[in-house]
Design an enzyme around this catalytic site. Sequence first.
Site, PDB file in Angstrom:
ATOM      1  N   ARG A 122      38.827  46.384  25.263  1.00 15.61           N
ATOM      2  CA  ARG A 122      40.198  46.846  25.528  1.00 15.61           C
ATOM      3  C   ARG A 122      40.999  46.749  24.235  1.00 15.61           C
ATOM      4  O   ARG A 122      41.913  45.943  24.104  1.00 15.61           O
ATOM      5  CB  ARG A 122      40.792  45.997  26.652  1.00 15.61           C
ATOM      6  CG  ARG A 122      40.894  46.713  27.992  1.00 15.61           C
ATOM      7  CD  ARG A 122      39.603  46.835  28.763  1.00 15.61           C
ATOM      8  NE  ARG A 122      39.756  47.773  29.873  1.00 15.61           N
ATOM      9  CZ  ARG A 122      40.081  47.419  31.116  1.00 15.61           C
ATOM     10  NH1 ARG A 122      40.250  46.170  31.420  1.00 15.61           N
ATOM     11  NH2 ARG A 122      40.220  48.336  32.054  1.00 15.61           N
ATOM     12  N   GLN A 127      40.755  53.105  23.542  1.00 13.79           N
ATOM     13  CA  GLN A 127      41.472  53.491  24.773  1.00 13.79           C
ATOM     14  C   GLN A 127      40.960  54.793  25.369  1.00 13.79           C
ATOM     15  O   GLN A 127      40.875  54.933  26.574  1.00 13.79           O
ATOM     16  CB  GLN A 127      42.973  53.586  24.501  1.00 13.79           C
ATOM     17  CG  GLN A 127      43.635  52.231  24.672  1.00 13.79           C
ATOM     18  CD  GLN A 127      45.128  52.275  24.451  1.00 13.79           C
ATOM     19  OE1 GLN A 127      45.701  53.329  24.211  1.00 13.79           O
ATOM     20  NE2 GLN A 127      45.753  51.115  24.513  1.00 13.79           N
ATOM     21  N   ASP A 130      37.993  54.213  27.627  1.00 11.25           N
ATOM     22  CA  ASP A 130      38.126  53.150  28.625  1.00 11.25           C
ATOM     23  C   ASP A 130      37.968  53.699  30.048  1.00 11.25           C
ATOM     24  O   ASP A 130      38.925  54.044  30.731  1.00 11.25           O
ATOM     25  CB  ASP A 130      39.498  52.477  28.437  1.00 11.25           C
ATOM     26  CG  ASP A 130      39.668  51.258  29.315  1.00 11.25           C
ATOM     27  OD1 ASP A 130      38.823  51.030  30.191  1.00 11.25           O
ATOM     28  OD2 ASP A 130      40.669  50.533  29.128  1.00 11.25           O
ATOM     29  N   SER A 133      39.577  51.818  33.040  1.00 10.37           N
ATOM     30  CA  SER A 133      40.988  52.169  33.265  1.00 10.37           C
ATOM     31  C   SER A 133      41.127  53.543  33.904  1.00 10.37           C
ATOM     32  O   SER A 133      41.896  53.718  34.854  1.00 10.37           O
ATOM     33  CB  SER A 133      41.775  52.162  31.948  1.00 10.37           C
ATOM     34  OG  SER A 133      41.930  50.850  31.496  1.00 10.37           O
ATOM     35  N   TYR A 229      42.080  39.306  30.236  1.00 11.36           N
ATOM     36  CA  TYR A 229      41.636  39.260  31.636  1.00 11.36           C
ATOM     37  C   TYR A 229      42.059  37.950  32.285  1.00 11.36           C
ATOM     38  O   TYR A 229      42.263  36.938  31.602  1.00 11.36           O
ATOM     39  CB  TYR A 229      40.109  39.368  31.712  1.00 11.36           C
ATOM     40  CG  TYR A 229      39.593  40.753  31.453  1.00 11.36           C
ATOM     41  CD1 TYR A 229      39.636  41.727  32.438  1.00 11.36           C
ATOM     42  CD2 TYR A 229      39.046  41.093  30.219  1.00 11.36           C
ATOM     43  CE1 TYR A 229      39.155  43.004  32.205  1.00 11.36           C
ATOM     44  CE2 TYR A 229      38.562  42.366  29.973  1.00 11.36           C
ATOM     45  CZ  TYR A 229      38.626  43.317  30.980  1.00 11.36           C
ATOM     46  OH  TYR A 229      38.150  44.578  30.750  1.00 11.36           O
TER      47      TYR A 229
HETATM   48  P1  NAD Z   1      40.830  43.597  36.567  1.00  8.26           P
HETATM   49  O1  NAD Z   1      40.371  44.800  37.305  1.00  8.26           O
HETATM   50  O2  NAD Z   1      39.812  42.715  35.934  1.00  8.26           O
HETATM   51  O3  NAD Z   1      41.712  42.685  37.561  1.00  8.26           O
HETATM   52  C1  NAD Z   1      42.798  43.242  38.268  1.00  8.26           C
HETATM   53  C2  NAD Z   1      43.963  42.292  38.235  1.00  8.26           C
HETATM   54  O4  NAD Z   1      43.702  41.169  39.080  1.00  8.26           O
HETATM   55  C3  NAD Z   1      44.285  41.706  36.858  1.00  8.26           C
HETATM   56  O5  NAD Z   1      45.609  42.054  36.500  1.00  8.26           O
HETATM   57  C4  NAD Z   1      44.114  40.213  37.047  1.00  8.26           C
HETATM   58  O6  NAD Z   1      45.043  39.451  36.296  1.00  8.26           O
HETATM   59  C5  NAD Z   1      44.370  40.070  38.534  1.00  8.26           C
HETATM   60  N1  NAD Z   1      43.866  38.826  39.131  1.00  8.26           N
HETATM   61  C6  NAD Z   1      42.701  38.179  38.916  1.00  8.26           C
HETATM   62  N2  NAD Z   1      42.628  37.056  39.666  1.00  8.26           N
HETATM   63  C7  NAD Z   1      43.777  36.987  40.385  1.00  8.26           C
HETATM   64  C8  NAD Z   1      44.276  36.075  41.338  1.00  8.26           C
HETATM   65  N3  NAD Z   1      43.607  34.976  41.692  1.00  8.26           N
HETATM   66  N4  NAD Z   1      45.506  36.327  41.875  1.00  8.26           N
HETATM   67  C9  NAD Z   1      46.214  37.443  41.515  1.00  8.26           C
HETATM   68  N5  NAD Z   1      45.780  38.329  40.609  1.00  8.26           N
HETATM   69  C10 NAD Z   1      44.569  38.110  40.046  1.00  8.26           C
HETATM   70  O7  NAD Z   1      41.915  43.995  35.479  1.00  8.26           O
HETATM   71  P2  NAD Z   1      42.139  45.350  34.693  1.00  8.26           P
HETATM   72  O8  NAD Z   1      42.958  46.251  35.504  1.00  8.26           O
HETATM   73  O9  NAD Z   1      40.800  45.832  34.234  1.00  8.26           O
HETATM   74  O10 NAD Z   1      42.986  44.849  33.449  1.00  8.26           O
HETATM   75  C11 NAD Z   1      42.584  43.708  32.713  1.00  8.26           C
HETATM   76  C12 NAD Z   1      43.415  43.511  31.477  1.00  8.26           C
HETATM   77  O11 NAD Z   1      43.112  44.482  30.497  1.00  8.26           O
HETATM   78  C13 NAD Z   1      44.880  43.644  31.696  1.00  8.26           C
HETATM   79  O12 NAD Z   1      45.510  42.724  30.829  1.00  8.26           O
HETATM   80  C14 NAD Z   1      45.198  45.036  31.260  1.00  8.26           C
HETATM   81  O13 NAD Z   1      46.529  45.208  30.909  1.00  8.26           O
HETATM   82  C15 NAD Z   1      44.309  45.094  30.061  1.00  8.26           C
HETATM   83  N6  NAD Z   1      43.999  46.439  29.632  1.00  8.26           N
HETATM   84  C16 NAD Z   1      44.119  46.748  28.305  1.00  8.26           C
HETATM   85  C17 NAD Z   1      43.802  47.997  27.851  1.00  8.26           C
HETATM   86  C18 NAD Z   1      43.875  48.328  26.406  1.00  8.26           C
HETATM   87  O14 NAD Z   1      44.548  47.673  25.674  1.00  8.26           O
HETATM   88  N7  NAD Z   1      43.165  49.323  25.959  1.00  8.26           N
HETATM   89  C19 NAD Z   1      43.378  48.977  28.749  1.00  8.26           C
HETATM   90  C20 NAD Z   1      43.279  48.637  30.101  1.00  8.26           C
HETATM   91  C21 NAD Z   1      43.563  47.353  30.526  1.00  8.26           C
END
Ligand code: NAD
Length: 381
Positions: A122, A127, A130, A133, A229
Amino acid sequence: MKVAVPREITAGEHRVALTPDAAATLVKSGIEVLVESSAGAGAFHADAAFEAAGARIVADAATLYGQTDVVLKVQKPTLAEVDHLREGTVLVSFLQALTSPDLVQRLAARRITSFGMEGIPRISRAQKMDALSSQANIAGYKAVLIAAGALPKFFPMLMTAAGTVFAAKTLVIGAGVAGLQAIATARRLGAQVWGYDVRPVVKEQVESLGAKFLEFDLGQADTEDKGGYAKALSEEASRRQQQMLGEKTKEFDVVVTTALVPGRAAPRLVTKATVAGMRPGSVIVDLAAEAGGNCELTVPDTVVVEHGVTIHGPTNLPATMPAHASQLYARNVTELLREFVKDGALALNFDDEIVGGTCVTHNGAVVNAAVQAALSTGTAS
Ligand code: NAD
């Protein structure tokens, strides 16, 4: 260099790894593209459209696999599909490598150079690649549409001659990519929306979408890893979270859960007791169903009704929007492929953060540190 796109064989999978437009881009850059006949049918792309893009249609998967250098897929391959690949083939696909030990070992044994789309780092440069996403965005959107379809109420507040109806109260648990899109979609439909996540940093993002953010003191400050994460909570923090969230959840008409911790079973956030306390007619859509579910009563790909509460546990919503899902995925894989090619030939630079970070098996070995750790500790199951 020959790149092949097989027809996806997983039940209910309508996506295709490459669209005709994406195929045309590869062809223009000097890459030969081979597509299995009817591979695009589920996403409404006919063989003729691939041919018009410069791709060659191949009748069956065995012939396709027998003559290619790179295979692009959506779903992780079955072991039988892996056995059809030629030794040394480069495979780009979702692999769910952290939780698929048999597949990973077979890929290594068959000397496949495999890249798991779930491993794209990430970082800004990646991006465009990804796929987690691009597909989670679709899942979040569709989850809310499912909830709106199942809810015996309006989402928006309406003032009519026959009386006023109040907006549906919607809670989105887990405000990552899918959760934020679910929040945005529920807002567009006029619901009153709350978001919740263990990572406090998302509060601002939730609020910027016009939703309110729920906050609980779980007694654990450190909830996010270096990659952004969520970390798994301690037993005590999980217990507190279940209890506090349980009390709040009962107030909502719609609950969309998306909470995941990479490589682990989904955290259990909505218990049987919580469901029993919700108003009959309420709806839960659990996007963590494939990882065991955030709700204790979720059954994957089944609609369960308990205490009058309808619980959906869809495991592959992106496949239900195959046109856009394939368009976005195709862009993701072609951008990754660009990193593999120099002057029209394969040139894999494993020192590169994206190439090295995404590679799971190479030269007969498992080369990804996180996958190696999951295999050795037996967390991969
Ligand atoms: P994910 O699918 O792994 O998880 C979904 C969400 O569940 C996350 O926000 C996580 O914090 C939350 N979660 C986990 N355990 C939990 C709990 N016990 N109670 C409540 N919530 C809980 O996450 P994702 O959508 O793949 O995103 C992961 C991270 O990557 C985020 O910080 C996102 O902003 C980041 N991201 C960055 C980029 C980038 O910079 N290119 C792109 C996409 C996502």
